[in-house]
Design a protein around this motif. Structure first.
Motif, PDB file in Angstrom:
ATOM      1  N   CYS A  22       0.853  -1.181   0.000  1.00  0.00           N
ATOM      2  CA  CYS A  22       0.000   0.000   0.000  1.00  0.00           C
ATOM      3  C   CYS A  22       0.893   1.235   0.000  1.00  0.00           C
ATOM      4  CB  CYS A  22      -0.911  -0.002   1.223  1.00  0.00           C
ATOM      5  SG  CYS A  22      -2.030   1.422   1.310  1.00  0.00           S
ATOM      6  N   ASN A  23       0.599   2.151  -0.885  1.00  0.00           N
ATOM      7  CA  ASN A  23       1.346   3.400  -0.960  1.00  0.00           C
ATOM      8  C   ASN A  23       0.511   4.519  -0.360  1.00  0.00           C
ATOM      9  OD1 ASN A  23       2.488   5.892  -2.047  1.00  0.00           O
ATOM     10  ND2 ASN A  23       3.792   4.507  -3.200  1.00  0.00           N
ATOM     11  N   HIS A  24       1.109   5.263   0.571  1.00  0.00           N
ATOM     12  CA  HIS A  24       0.403   6.402   1.193  1.00  0.00           C
ATOM     13  C   HIS A  24       1.399   7.531   1.380  1.00  0.00           C
ATOM     14  CE1 HIS A  24       1.937   4.038   4.624  1.00  0.00           C
ATOM     15  NE2 HIS A  24       1.146   3.063   4.209  1.00  0.00           N
ATOM     16  N   SER A  25       1.865   8.068   0.264  1.00  0.00           N
ATOM     17  CA  SER A  25       2.972   9.031   0.279  1.00  0.00           C
ATOM     18  C   SER A  25       2.608  10.365   0.936  1.00  0.00           C
ATOM     19  CB  SER A  25       3.478   9.261  -1.143  1.00  0.00           C
ATOM     20  OG  SER A  25       2.425   9.730  -1.962  1.00  0.00           O
ATOM     21  N   THR A  26       1.309  10.678   1.086  1.00  0.00           N
ATOM     22  CA  THR A  26       0.923  11.972   1.675  1.00  0.00           C
ATOM     23  C   THR A  26       0.490  11.823   3.140  1.00  0.00           C
ATOM     24  OG1 THR A  26      -1.352  11.730   0.882  1.00  0.00           O
ATOM     25  CG2 THR A  26       0.210  12.867  -0.562  1.00  0.00           C
ATOM     26  N   ILE A  27       0.856  10.745   3.756  1.00  0.00           N
ATOM     27  CA  ILE A  27       0.426  10.484   5.137  1.00  0.00           C
ATOM     28  C   ILE A  27       0.970  11.561   6.074  1.00  0.00           C
ATOM     29  CG2 ILE A  27       2.396   9.004   5.658  1.00  0.00           C
ATOM     30  CD1 ILE A  27       0.414   7.215   7.250  1.00  0.00           C
ATOM     31  N   SER A  28       0.154  11.960   7.027  1.00  0.00           N
ATOM     32  CA  SER A  28       0.558  12.950   8.025  1.00  0.00           C
ATOM     33  C   SER A  28       1.095  12.249   9.272  1.00  0.00           C
ATOM     34  CB  SER A  28      -0.631  13.830   8.420  1.00  0.00           C
ATOM     35  OG  SER A  28      -1.141  14.516   7.317  1.00  0.00           O
ATOM     36  N   GLY A  29       1.791  13.029  10.111  1.00  0.00           N
ATOM     37  CA  GLY A  29       2.442  12.444  11.266  1.00  0.00           C
ATOM     38  C   GLY A  29       1.510  11.789  12.262  1.00  0.00           C
ATOM     39  N   ASN A  30       0.247  12.235  12.319  1.00  0.00           N
ATOM     40  CA  ASN A  30      -0.691  11.681  13.296  1.00  0.00           C
ATOM     41  C   ASN A  30      -1.663  10.692  12.669  1.00  0.00           C
ATOM     42  OD1 ASN A  30      -2.131  13.492  11.779  1.00  0.00           O
ATOM     43  ND2 ASN A  30      -3.248  14.373  13.502  1.00  0.00           N
ATOM     44  N   GLU A  31      -1.409  10.251  11.461  1.00  0.00           N
ATOM     45  CA  GLU A  31      -2.296   9.306  10.787  1.00  0.00           C
ATOM     46  C   GLU A  31      -1.781   7.879  10.920  1.00  0.00           C
ATOM     47  OE1 GLU A  31      -2.536  11.230   6.881  1.00  0.00           O
ATOM     48  OE2 GLU A  31      -4.666  11.546   7.291  1.00  0.00           O
ATOM     49  N   TYR A  32      -2.724   6.977  11.175  1.00  0.00           N
ATOM     50  CA  TYR A  32      -2.439   5.564  11.300  1.00  0.00           C
ATOM     51  C   TYR A  32      -2.735   4.861   9.983  1.00  0.00           C
ATOM     52  CZ  TYR A  32      -2.361   6.028  16.425  1.00  0.00           C
ATOM     53  OH  TYR A  32      -2.064   6.373  17.709  1.00  0.00           O
ATOM     54  N   VAL A  33      -2.141   3.702   9.798  1.00  0.00           N
ATOM     55  CA  VAL A  33      -2.453   2.824   8.669  1.00  0.00           C
ATOM     56  C   VAL A  33      -3.335   1.691   9.191  1.00  0.00           C
ATOM     57  CG1 VAL A  33      -1.562   1.344   6.856  1.00  0.00           C
ATOM     58  CG2 VAL A  33      -0.258   3.361   7.574  1.00  0.00           C
ATOM     59  N   TYR A  34      -4.508   1.531   8.606  1.00  0.00           N
ATOM     60  CA  TYR A  34      -5.444   0.470   8.968  1.00  0.00           C
ATOM     61  C   TYR A  34      -5.616  -0.477   7.785  1.00  0.00           C
ATOM     62  CZ  TYR A  34      -7.088   2.917  13.135  1.00  0.00           C
ATOM     63  OH  TYR A  34      -7.171   3.516  14.371  1.00  0.00           O
ATOM     64  N   TRP A  35      -5.797  -1.739   8.097  1.00  0.00           N
ATOM     65  CA  TRP A  35      -6.117  -2.738   7.077  1.00  0.00           C
ATOM     66  C   TRP A  35      -7.404  -3.456   7.457  1.00  0.00           C
ATOM     67  CZ3 TRP A  35      -3.677  -4.059   2.468  1.00  0.00           C
ATOM     68  CH2 TRP A  35      -2.461  -3.411   2.200  1.00  0.00           C
ATOM     69  N   TYR A  36      -8.253  -3.608   6.441  1.00  0.00           N
ATOM     70  CA  TYR A  36      -9.480  -4.383   6.565  1.00  0.00           C
ATOM     71  C   TYR A  36      -9.528  -5.374   5.407  1.00  0.00           C
ATOM     72  CZ  TYR A  36     -11.348  -0.801   9.735  1.00  0.00           C
ATOM     73  OH  TYR A  36     -11.557   0.062  10.789  1.00  0.00           O
ATOM     74  N   ARG A  37     -10.353  -6.390   5.551  1.00  0.00           N
ATOM     75  CA  ARG A  37     -10.618  -7.252   4.409  1.00  0.00           C
ATOM     76  C   ARG A  37     -12.104  -7.543   4.329  1.00  0.00           C
ATOM     77  NH1 ARG A  37      -8.058 -13.208   5.871  1.00  0.00           N
ATOM     78  NH2 ARG A  37      -9.612 -13.846   7.432  1.00  0.00           N
ATOM     79  N   GLN A  38     -12.550  -7.863   3.123  1.00  0.00           N
ATOM     80  CA  GLN A  38     -13.953  -8.152   2.886  1.00  0.00           C
ATOM     81  C   GLN A  38     -14.029  -9.441   2.089  1.00  0.00           C
ATOM     82  OE1 GLN A  38     -16.208  -5.250   0.616  1.00  0.00           O
ATOM     83  NE2 GLN A  38     -18.095  -5.796   1.695  1.00  0.00           N
ATOM     84  N   ILE A  39     -14.581 -10.445   2.719  1.00  0.00           N
ATOM     85  CA  ILE A  39     -14.719 -11.762   2.101  1.00  0.00           C
ATOM     86  C   ILE A  39     -16.094 -11.848   1.474  1.00  0.00           C
ATOM     87  CG2 ILE A  39     -14.786 -14.251   2.537  1.00  0.00           C
ATOM     88  CD1 ILE A  39     -12.839 -13.743   4.869  1.00  0.00           C
ATOM     89  N   HIS A  40     -16.108 -11.901   0.171  1.00  0.00           N
ATOM     90  CA  HIS A  40     -17.303 -12.154  -0.629  1.00  0.00           C
ATOM     91  C   HIS A  40     -18.591 -11.557  -0.053  1.00  0.00           C
ATOM     92  CE1 HIS A  40     -19.724 -13.855  -3.707  1.00  0.00           C
ATOM     93  NE2 HIS A  40     -20.433 -14.589  -2.871  1.00  0.00           N
ATOM     94  N   SER A  41     -18.706 -10.208  -0.145  1.00  0.00           N
ATOM     95  CA  SER A  41     -19.966  -9.540   0.185  1.00  0.00           C
ATOM     96  C   SER A  41     -20.305  -9.511   1.673  1.00  0.00           C
ATOM     97  CB  SER A  41     -21.149 -10.173  -0.565  1.00  0.00           C
ATOM     98  OG  SER A  41     -20.926 -10.153  -1.930  1.00  0.00           O
ATOM     99  N   GLN A  42     -19.437 -10.069   2.512  1.00  0.00           N
ATOM    100  CA  GLN A  42     -19.665  -9.914   3.943  1.00  0.00           C
ATOM    101  C   GLN A  42     -19.260  -8.506   4.370  1.00  0.00           C
ATOM    102  OE1 GLN A  42     -17.668 -12.979   6.181  1.00  0.00           O
ATOM    103  NE2 GLN A  42     -18.276 -14.584   4.759  1.00  0.00           N
ATOM    104  N   GLY A  43     -19.561  -8.140   5.596  1.00  0.00           N
ATOM    105  CA  GLY A  43     -19.093  -6.866   6.109  1.00  0.00           C
ATOM    106  C   GLY A  43     -17.580  -6.864   6.239  1.00  0.00           C
ATOM    107  N   PRO A  44     -16.927  -5.734   5.991  1.00  0.00           N
ATOM    108  CA  PRO A  44     -15.466  -5.674   6.156  1.00  0.00           C
ATOM    109  C   PRO A  44     -15.045  -6.076   7.565  1.00  0.00           C
ATOM    110  CG  PRO A  44     -16.255  -3.745   4.973  1.00  0.00           C
ATOM    111  CD  PRO A  44     -17.468  -4.484   5.460  1.00  0.00           C
ATOM    112  N   GLN A  45     -13.881  -6.674   7.639  1.00  0.00           N
ATOM    113  CA  GLN A  45     -13.330  -7.167   8.909  1.00  0.00           C
ATOM    114  C   GLN A  45     -12.030  -6.451   9.193  1.00  0.00           C
ATOM    115  OE1 GLN A  45     -11.819 -11.159   8.638  1.00  0.00           O
ATOM    116  NE2 GLN A  45     -11.959 -11.525  10.838  1.00  0.00           N
TER     117      GLN A  45
END
Lengths: 113, 110
Positions: A22-45
């Protein structure tokens, strides 16, 4: 929130490590990186998040580069059940915007036998 | 602890009808949100709330109303359904940054 860029799709062999960039070149100092996944039409996890140190939990590891402009989600031993769309999101945590996330198109990971 | 629940799971409406999508959470989370997801696309924020009595618009609020009278519930009202509102609707709640999503409501407007 900073914009993120992810490859649209990736393949991975079952049992091997899946490395999702994942590229996030404009990230600010107080921003976190979050990851979610979505399995076949379910709600993101929710999977994992981090600020600048590498993080690991029972699902995955998150590696953030020293300049914080990119990160990699690692699924150490991918299984067929890990086939999903993976979203990388950059956002400030612990504030009034906690209810807002900007989801891009994500990366479709296909784990193959 | 049921997490985030949504009802109904499926709904078919005719153009012009109104309805309310229900969302409830039992985690005492302050923040709740509604997203819609059109086929093959990512999620887009409709409305969100930072606590009981406080709501605000997201990216695509037109045609939808929300209210938050309790911490637990965050219903989404479609005022006059249109075919363009055919989508899957997800509700989410959070205490800090990580959001927890419900299973979704699949809405078709004919």
């Amino acid at each position: 929130d900073a914009k993120t860029t992810q490859p649209p799709s990736m393949d991975c062999a079952e049992g091997r490590a899946a490395n999702l960039p994942c590229n996030h070149s404009t990230i600010s100092g107080n921003e976190y990186v979050y990851w979610y996944r979505q399995i076949h039409s379910q709600g993101p996890q929710y999977i994992i998040h981090g600020l600048k140190n590498n993080e690991t939990n029972e699902m995955a590891s998150l590696i953030i580069t020293e300049d914080r402009k990119s990160s990699t989600l690692i699924l150490p031993h991918a299984t067929l059940r890990d086939t999903a769309v993976y979203y990388c999101i950059v956002r400030v945590s612990y504030n009034t915007n906690a209810g807002k996330s900007t989801f891009g198109d994500g990366t479709t990971l296909t784990v193959k036998p | 602890n049921a997490g985030v629940t949504q009802t109904p799971k499926f709904q078919v409406l005719k153009t012009g009808q109104s309805m309310t999508l229900q969302c409830a959470q039992d985690m005492n989370h302050e923040y709740m949100s509604w997203y819609r997801q059109d086929p093959g696309m990512g999620l887009r924020l409709i409305h969100y709330s930072v606590g009981a009595g406080i709501t605000d618009q997201g990216e695509v609020p037109n045609g939808y109303n929300v209210s938050r009278s309790t911490t637990e519930d965050f219903p989404l009202r479609l005022l006059s359904a249109a075919p363009s509102q055919t989508s899957v609707y997800f509700c989410a709640s959070s205490y800090t940054g990580e959001q927890y999503f419900g299973p979704g409501t699949r809405l078709t407007v004919t």
